[in-house]
Design an enzyme around this catalytic site. Structure first.
Site, PDB file in Angstrom:
ATOM      1  N   LYS A 169       2.579  -2.546 -14.116  1.00  0.00           N
ATOM      2  CA  LYS A 169       1.427  -2.394 -13.236  1.00  0.00           C
ATOM      3  C   LYS A 169       0.802  -1.024 -13.487  1.00  0.00           C
ATOM      4  O   LYS A 169       1.448   0.011 -13.331  1.00  0.00           O
ATOM      5  CB  LYS A 169       1.815  -2.524 -11.766  1.00  0.00           C
ATOM      6  N   GLY A 230      -2.211   1.477   1.746  1.00  0.00           N
ATOM      7  CA  GLY A 230      -1.492   1.875   2.943  1.00  0.00           C
ATOM      8  C   GLY A 230      -2.298   1.891   4.220  1.00  0.00           C
ATOM      9  O   GLY A 230      -1.800   2.292   5.271  1.00  0.00           O
ATOM     10  N   ALA A 256      -3.294  -3.838  -2.194  1.00  0.00           N
ATOM     11  CA  ALA A 256      -3.598  -2.733  -1.277  1.00  0.00           C
ATOM     12  C   ALA A 256      -4.472  -3.173  -0.113  1.00  0.00           C
ATOM     13  O   ALA A 256      -5.417  -3.955  -0.278  1.00  0.00           O
ATOM     14  CB  ALA A 256      -4.273  -1.568  -1.991  1.00  0.00           C
ATOM     15  N   GLY A 257      -4.109  -2.683   1.064  1.00  0.00           N
ATOM     16  CA  GLY A 257      -4.914  -2.879   2.259  1.00  0.00           C
ATOM     17  C   GLY A 257      -4.432  -3.955   3.200  1.00  0.00           C
ATOM     18  O   GLY A 257      -4.893  -4.043   4.341  1.00  0.00           O
ATOM     19  N   ASN A 278       3.196  -3.513   0.205  1.00  0.00           N
ATOM     20  CA  ASN A 278       4.375  -2.696   0.432  1.00  0.00           C
ATOM     21  C   ASN A 278       4.413  -2.228   1.891  1.00  0.00           C
ATOM     22  O   ASN A 278       5.259  -2.630   2.684  1.00  0.00           O
ATOM     23  CB  ASN A 278       4.384  -1.512  -0.528  1.00  0.00           C
ATOM     24  N   THR A 279       3.436  -1.398   2.266  1.00  0.00           N
ATOM     25  CA  THR A 279       3.450  -0.777   3.587  1.00  0.00           C
ATOM     26  C   THR A 279       3.447  -1.798   4.711  1.00  0.00           C
ATOM     27  O   THR A 279       4.105  -1.599   5.745  1.00  0.00           O
ATOM     28  CB  THR A 279       2.239   0.167   3.739  1.00  0.00           C
TER      29      THR A 279
END
Length: 326
Positions: A169, A230, A256-257, A278-279
């Site tokens: 990635k 995040g 993301a997001g 992830n977050t």
């Protein structure tokens, strides 16, 4: 008058004329040479299907081989096939054990991993590979924290040396406050890495032109952001994500997001091949439960996309007919 037999075939009641098991199989529009038959709990050799006579009350199981199961909805990137469309990260968890449990709960088959220096002062400290086996879960080394093409290229060269990974990635950030990608440096790094035999899945802005440029530069997947990394804001621009999906010849994954399950479902309803997060899982009050929620959301969104949603209308359209009202 010919007696009709009562049979059970694959759990369903069925009536059939007297004859052989081969006759029954042909009556189901199947080739006796391409199926396996069990009668009353015993396997019937294929060579004897034409001689085995049906009896009233027989219970049959008839099976054949199918490609991965009739409900198979796998996806492929760079020639590698996966069933789960959810990719999860390996940062921000309280420890490796919680991270591993979340990966299991999510059903993910790919995890992103950062490349960092070995702790030489404590070389026996626990490592991610002690908890998430790279032989069963695909590691996707990423270039998180890199702000130039040269940094990203160097990082992935080290990753390949460390683990032999070529599916990677790529992300090259523009600045620390927004963590938006620097597309000029990202494109430069993508071209170099593809030229060296890497298979880069690339984090990018939600811009269909930039996504196509990356594809032409050798990206095996494009990964437009839904919102800043995040942030948990969800997909901010559905129109551009949809345009990227429509124009791409490689897999598209929102990266993301994502903040909650509905965000993941939206990404899939737009036609994306997958979602990376992830977050949203790691910082949930109950990461394992959120991981399960994300798994279900991705599956639900994919089903919704494949089913073809109803058309939107400007005015109401009653579900029940108005004619014949009392």
């Amino acid at each position: 008058m010919t007696d009709i037999l009562s049979l059970t075939v694959n759990g369903e009641s069925r009536r059939a004329a007297p004859g052989s098991i081969a006759d029954l199989v042909r009556g189901l529009e199947l080739d006796p040479m391409k199926v396996a038959v069990e009668r009353n709990g015993l396997i019937v050799p294929r060579s004897t299907l034409g001689e085995a006579i049906l009896a009233d009350g027989d219970v049959f199981e008839i099976v054949h081989f199918v490609g991965g199961g009739q409900d198979d909805d796998s996806w492929t990137v760079a020639g590698r096939t996966f069933r789960s469309r959810l990719i999860v990260g390996t940062g921000k968890y309280k420890d490796f054990a919680q991270n591993a449990a979340a990966v299991e709960a999510s059903g993910a088959e790919i995890v992103t991993v950062a490349v960092r220096r070995v702790n030489v002062s404590d070389p026996k400290a626990p490592m991610l590979t002690d908890f998430i086996d790279p032989k069963t879960i695909t590691y996707l080394p990423n270039t998180a924290g890199c702000f130039t093409a040269d940094e990203a290229i160097r990082t992935l060269r080290l990753a390949r040396e460390a683990g032999g990974w070529d599916l990677v990635k790529l992300e090259v950030l523009g600045e620390a406050r927004t963590l938006y990608p620097d597309m000029r440096e990202t494109l430069k790094a993508c071209e170099v890495l593809a030229g060296e035999g890497f298979l880069p899945m690339v984090y990018c802005v939600d811009d269909p032109i930039a996504a196509k440029q990356l594809e032409n530069a050798g990206a095996v997947a494009v990964m437009p952001l839904g919102a800043p990394i995040g942030s948990g804001l969800g997909i901010q621009n559905r129109v551009t994500i949809r345009l990227i999906v429509e124009g791409a010849s490689v897999p598209v994954l929102v990266d993301a997001g994502v903040g909650t399950a509905s965000d993941a479902a939206v990404a899939m309803e737009l036609g994306c091949d997958g979602v990376l997060m992830n977050t949203a899982i790691a910082e949930a009050k109950d990461p394992l439960r959120m991981a399960r929620a994300m798994k279900l959301a991705v599956e639900a969104g994919r089903d919704a996309y494949l089913s073809g949603r109803m058309a939107t209308r400007k005015y109401a359209d009653p579900s029940s007919p108005l004619a014949g009202l009392i």
